[in-house]
Design a protein around this motif. Sequence first.
Motif, PDB file in Angstrom:
ATOM      1  N   HIS A  73      93.655  51.692  47.242  1.00 40.32           N
ATOM      2  CA  HIS A  73      93.460  51.258  45.869  1.00 40.32           C
ATOM      3  C   HIS A  73      91.981  51.147  45.529  1.00 40.32           C
ATOM      4  O   HIS A  73      91.142  51.135  46.409  1.00 40.32           O
ATOM      5  CB  HIS A  73      94.083  49.874  45.673  1.00 40.32           C
ATOM      6  N   ARG A  74      91.738  50.991  44.235  1.00 40.53           N
ATOM      7  CA  ARG A  74      90.409  50.615  43.744  1.00 40.53           C
ATOM      8  C   ARG A  74      90.394  49.140  43.353  1.00 40.53           C
ATOM      9  O   ARG A  74      89.388  48.649  42.845  1.00 40.53           O
ATOM     10  CB  ARG A  74      90.055  51.425  42.498  1.00 40.53           C
ATOM     11  N   THR A  75      91.494  48.471  43.569  1.00 44.87           N
ATOM     12  CA  THR A  75      91.639  47.093  43.125  1.00 44.87           C
ATOM     13  C   THR A  75      91.560  46.148  44.325  1.00 44.87           C
ATOM     14  O   THR A  75      91.815  46.543  45.458  1.00 44.87           O
ATOM     15  CB  THR A  75      92.997  46.914  42.430  1.00 44.87           C
ATOM     16  N   VAL A  76      91.210  44.899  44.032  1.00 41.74           N
ATOM     17  CA  VAL A  76      91.102  43.907  45.096  1.00 41.74           C
ATOM     18  C   VAL A  76      92.466  43.675  45.746  1.00 41.74           C
ATOM     19  O   VAL A  76      92.584  43.571  46.959  1.00 41.74           O
ATOM     20  CB  VAL A  76      90.573  42.576  44.526  1.00 41.74           C
ATOM     21  N   LYS A  77      93.480  43.582  44.908  1.00 44.40           N
ATOM     22  CA  LYS A  77      94.839  43.402  45.399  1.00 44.40           C
ATOM     23  C   LYS A  77      95.612  44.699  45.224  1.00 44.40           C
ATOM     24  O   LYS A  77      95.416  45.412  44.241  1.00 44.40           O
ATOM     25  CB  LYS A  77      95.546  42.311  44.605  1.00 44.40           C
ATOM     26  N   GLY A  78      96.545  44.958  46.113  1.00 43.97           N
ATOM     27  CA  GLY A  78      97.387  46.137  45.971  1.00 43.97           C
ATOM     28  C   GLY A  78      98.363  46.213  47.119  1.00 43.97           C
ATOM     29  O   GLY A  78      97.949  46.288  48.271  1.00 43.97           O
ATOM     30  N   VAL A  79      99.678  46.146  46.824  1.00 35.26           N
ATOM     31  CA  VAL A  79     100.684  46.174  47.892  1.00 35.26           C
ATOM     32  C   VAL A  79     101.769  47.209  47.589  1.00 35.26           C
ATOM     33  O   VAL A  79     102.936  46.996  47.885  1.00 35.26           O
ATOM     34  CB  VAL A  79     101.297  44.768  48.118  1.00 35.26           C
ATOM     35  N   THR A  80     101.354  48.324  46.992  1.00 36.87           N
ATOM     36  CA  THR A  80     102.317  49.367  46.656  1.00 36.87           C
ATOM     37  C   THR A  80     102.690  50.147  47.903  1.00 36.87           C
ATOM     38  O   THR A  80     101.939  51.013  48.353  1.00 36.87           O
ATOM     39  CB  THR A  80     101.710  50.331  45.612  1.00 36.87           C
ATOM     40  N   GLY A  81     103.850  49.868  48.469  1.00 35.18           N
ATOM     41  CA  GLY A  81     104.286  50.576  49.671  1.00 35.18           C
ATOM     42  C   GLY A  81     103.547  50.078  50.902  1.00 35.18           C
ATOM     43  O   GLY A  81     102.963  48.991  50.916  1.00 35.18           O
ATOM     44  N   ASP A 109     100.789  49.759  53.905  1.00 33.09           N
ATOM     45  CA  ASP A 109      99.325  49.715  53.901  1.00 33.09           C
ATOM     46  C   ASP A 109      98.776  50.787  54.859  1.00 33.09           C
ATOM     47  O   ASP A 109      98.325  50.480  55.960  1.00 33.09           O
ATOM     48  CB  ASP A 109      98.862  48.319  54.309  1.00 33.09           C
TER      49      ASP A 109
END
Lengths: 462, 462
Positions: free
Chosen positions: B180-188, B190
Motif C-alpha cells: 500500500h501507499r497508506t499507513v494502514k492496509g489489510v487487504t488480503g 500481507d
Amino acid sequence: MPVDVVARLRSLLGDRVDTSPAALDAARADKSGHAAAGRPLAVVHASGVDDVQATLKIATETGTPVVTRGAGTGLAGGSIAGPGEIALSVRRMDRILEVRPDDLIAVVEPGIINADLNAALAEHGLWWAPDPASRDIATVGGNIATGAGGLLCAKYGVVRDAVLGVDLVLADGRLMRLGHRTVKGVTGLDLTSLVIGSEGTLGVVVGATLKLRRLVPGAVCTVAVTFPDVRSAAAASAAVTASGVQPSIMELVDAAALAAIHDLLGLDAPTPGAAQLTIQTDGPAAAGDADAIAEVLRGAGGTVAVSHDREEGERLLAIRRSMHPAIERLGTTLIEDVSVPRSALPDMFDEIARVEREHGIVIPTVAHAGDGNLHPNFVFDASESEGDGIAAVPPHIWDAADDLFRAALRLGGTLTGEHGIGVLKRRWLVDELGEDQWELQRRITRVFDPQGILNPGKVFTP
Amino acid sequence: MPVDVVARLRSLLGDRVDTSPAALDAARADKSGHAAAGRPLAVVHASGVDDVQATLKIATETGTPVVTRGAGTGLAGGSIAGPGEIALSVRRMDRILEVRPDDLIAVVEPGIINADLNAALAEHGLWWAPDPASRDIATVGGNIATGAGGLLCAKYGVVRDAVLGVDLVLADGRLMRLGHRTVKGVTGLDLTSLVIGSEGTLGVVVGATLKLRRLVPGAVCTVAVTFPDVRSAAAASAAVTASGVQPSIMELVDAAALAAIHDLLGLDAPTPGAAQLTIQTDGPAAAGDADAIAEVLRGAGGTVAVSHDREEGERLLAIRRSMHPAIERLGTTLIEDVSVPRSALPDMFDEIARVEREHGIVIPTVAHAGDGNLHPNFVFDASESEGDGIAAVPPHIWDAADDLFRAALRLGGTLTGEHGIGVLKRRWLVDELGEDQWELQRRITRVFDPQGILNPGKVFTP
C-alpha cells in the motif's frame, strides 16, 4: 453427516461443545450487523491448545469447515459461522502466560480482551499499543486475525508492529510456533506477518508473543476543534500532519455521525453541518505539542478548545468511541474502512459528498485522520437475508459503496485499513489485488489448508 | 545449454549482459568473505523493470537459476552466483521516483544506496530509519531482501517496520504490486512482509514504497563506557534497557573485536580484556537521557565519558562501524548473527566465552546491545573451496558455531537477527524452524516460483 461431526466433537470435548440455540445464534453474527443465513453445527469453546488441535483434526477428517472466533466484535463478517460449519471459539483461552518487563514482551492466549491485558500490564508500567475503538470488548486474537488498527496507530503503530510471534494450529491440527521472542529475527520467511490479518484462513492463532511499550510518562492533552464543514476539518488534519507535530490521536467525526452520537448520548444536537476533530498529544512534550497543534487549527479556521486534563480528554474521546453503538441504532450498516494517503483526506471527503449526492443517501463518516483511515457507514434496513451468509445489502447500497471504494483506489488508497475483508468486502478484493495477486494469495492459503476448510467463503470468494 | 541462455539474454538486453571475467568474479562473492565455486553464466545489469522481467522470462523458459544482487554487501552469502546461474544485478536501478513529505513516504528503485537515499531525503527534513552498519555501501533492495536491521532498531525499528509496499517480479516474469501507499492496509494477505527477508527466493524486488520519518530534532549525545570485562558491559546494557530510558544506539564491542579495530585504525592498543559500550541518545530529551544512562552505567562499574558534541559522537561510533573491515583483515569469517532476548545478553556472552574455551578459538564479538543482537565472528583461513558454493569452513569452526547457535536457541534466541540465512546458515534453519515449518516455508516459495529457479540452494538447502 453433520450429526457425526458433532458427536465426534462431543466424544472428545464433552460439554465444551455447545449446540444451544443461543450459542449457535450468537456465532452466526458479529458486530458488522450481518449474520449467516443459518445456524452452525456447533460452537466449540476451546479451553486450550489441545482442544483446538482436536477440533481441527476432526474437521480435517470429516472435511468440515471451521470458523474461528473470539469476542465476535469483527466489523466485516469474518467470524460469522453458518450451516455445516463448526464455530471454534477461543474466547475462553484468555490467560497471560508471561510478562517480561526487561525484554518488553508478553506471551498471551488469544482470547484475552485488549483492555484486560493492558490493565494487567499497567502494573508493570507497560502497555500493548494496538487500540481499536472496540478495545474494551475485542480480543488480542481478533486483533491479530484482522491486523487491527485503532486510534493510536499514526504514533504507535498497528498490530503488525506489535507482534513478534504467533502459535498457529494448522487445518490438520499441527501446531506451528512462528516468529521470535527477540526484537530482531529473520530466520526464514516471516510467517508471523503473514498470519496477521489473514482472518482465519491460514490457521487458528492459539498464542502470541507481543511486543510491549513502556507506559508513556507525562500528561495527555486534548484539543477539541469544530469546523463549519467536513472538508475544512479534513484539510486541517492534513495540515497538522504536515506540520511535523505528532499527535497520539487525531479523530474526525462528520456532521451526520456527530448527530447520531449526540442522540445516543443524550447531548444537545450539534450545529448542523459542523464537523469535529479530537486530537490528543502525550509524552513529555504533550503541552507544547497541543499548543502548536491548536495554533495550526486556528489558522485553518477551527473553533479550538484545549484541555490539559486527562479525564476531560477521555470524556471528549468518549464521543468518538461511541460511534459504532450510535450507528447501530440507525439500522444495519455496511461499514467502509478505506484508507488513503493522508494528504488525500480532503479529496476523499469530497468524494464521499459526491457519492452522497449522486446516490441520494447519507453516509455518516468518522476518520482516523492521523493515518488517513476513514469509516463511511452505509446504513440500511436489512429485513431479509440473501442466504449466502450475509444479510441483504440492497443493490443501491452496494452501488454506492462500490463508487466510494473506487474513489479511494483512485486516490492511492486501499479497501480496508483495519477491519479486514471478511464477507462484506470480498467482492472488491480482486479489484484491488488484480487477478494474478488474488490467485497467488489464494494458493498460499492452500499451502496451510489444502482442503480449504478454514473460514471458507471469507476473504477469497470462490 | 548455457550458451543459448547467454545468447538469448544478449539478443534482448544487449550490452547489459556482462560476461567479463571481472564482472563474473565479482558476482561470485559478497561481503561474507565466501564465494561460489565457479563463475556464473553472466551478469545482467538491469536498467529497469522491463529488463528484470525479460531476464526472468528467459530464465523460466530455459530453467536457469537466477541470483539477484544489489551492492553485494550481504554477510551470509545470499547473493553469490555460481556455475549455471544468471546473476541479476539491480544495482543500476537506483532512482528515487517520488518523495511525499506530507504523506511521509518515498517510492524508490531497489539499487539505491541507503546513505544516498537519506542524503536526498534530508533536504525534505526526512529519513528512512533502517541503518545497517553498511549503510554507506548497501542498497535498499538488499535491506529488504535480508530484512536488515542495524544500529538504530531498538528505538526506530527494522526494515519490516519501514516498508509499506514492494513491486515484485515473479519467477515467470509477471509483475506484482504488493502492499500500500497508506499507513494502514489489510487487504488480503500481507505479502509485503513475506517478501521482506525472503532473500531472493520469492521474486525480484524492483521497487519499494518506504515509510519515512521526520528528522529527529535536537542534539545527539554520546556515552562511551569501558568495562573491565565483557560480561559487566553486557549486564550494564541490560540495566540500561531495564531502566526505561531508550537510547537510539547501544553498541557493545568485546576485547578481541576492539583490539582488531584499534589495529585497523592505527589507535593505541586497548586495555587487555576491556569491553566497550557506545551509547547515543537523540531527540529533545537527549541530554537528560544521556545523563540518566551515564548514572546507570557508573552504578554498574563502568568508566564513563559523556559527549554532547555530534561530531565527536560520530567519531566514537566510527570505531564500532569499522568492525567488518577490521575483522576482514584477520581472515575469512563465519559471521554469526544470533539474537537473544535482551535480558539474556550477559548469559549469551558467558556462552561465547565457554565456546571459546571449549573449542580453543577466539571469537571477536560485537553486539547491538539495545536489541540483543550479537555478531560473534569465527575467523579462519579459507584457502580451499568445498565446491558447493561456499568457501571451506573448517569442521572445527562449524562445530563451534553450531555450539554457539544452540546456546542462543536455549536462551530463547534465534539464528539470525538481521543478516539472513543465505548459504552460511542454511544447515541450521531446520533446527530452529522444525521440519514441519521448514517444509511449509519451502512450499510457500514454490507458489511464487514453481520451478525453483530463484536463488536455489540459498536459505532452503535441498
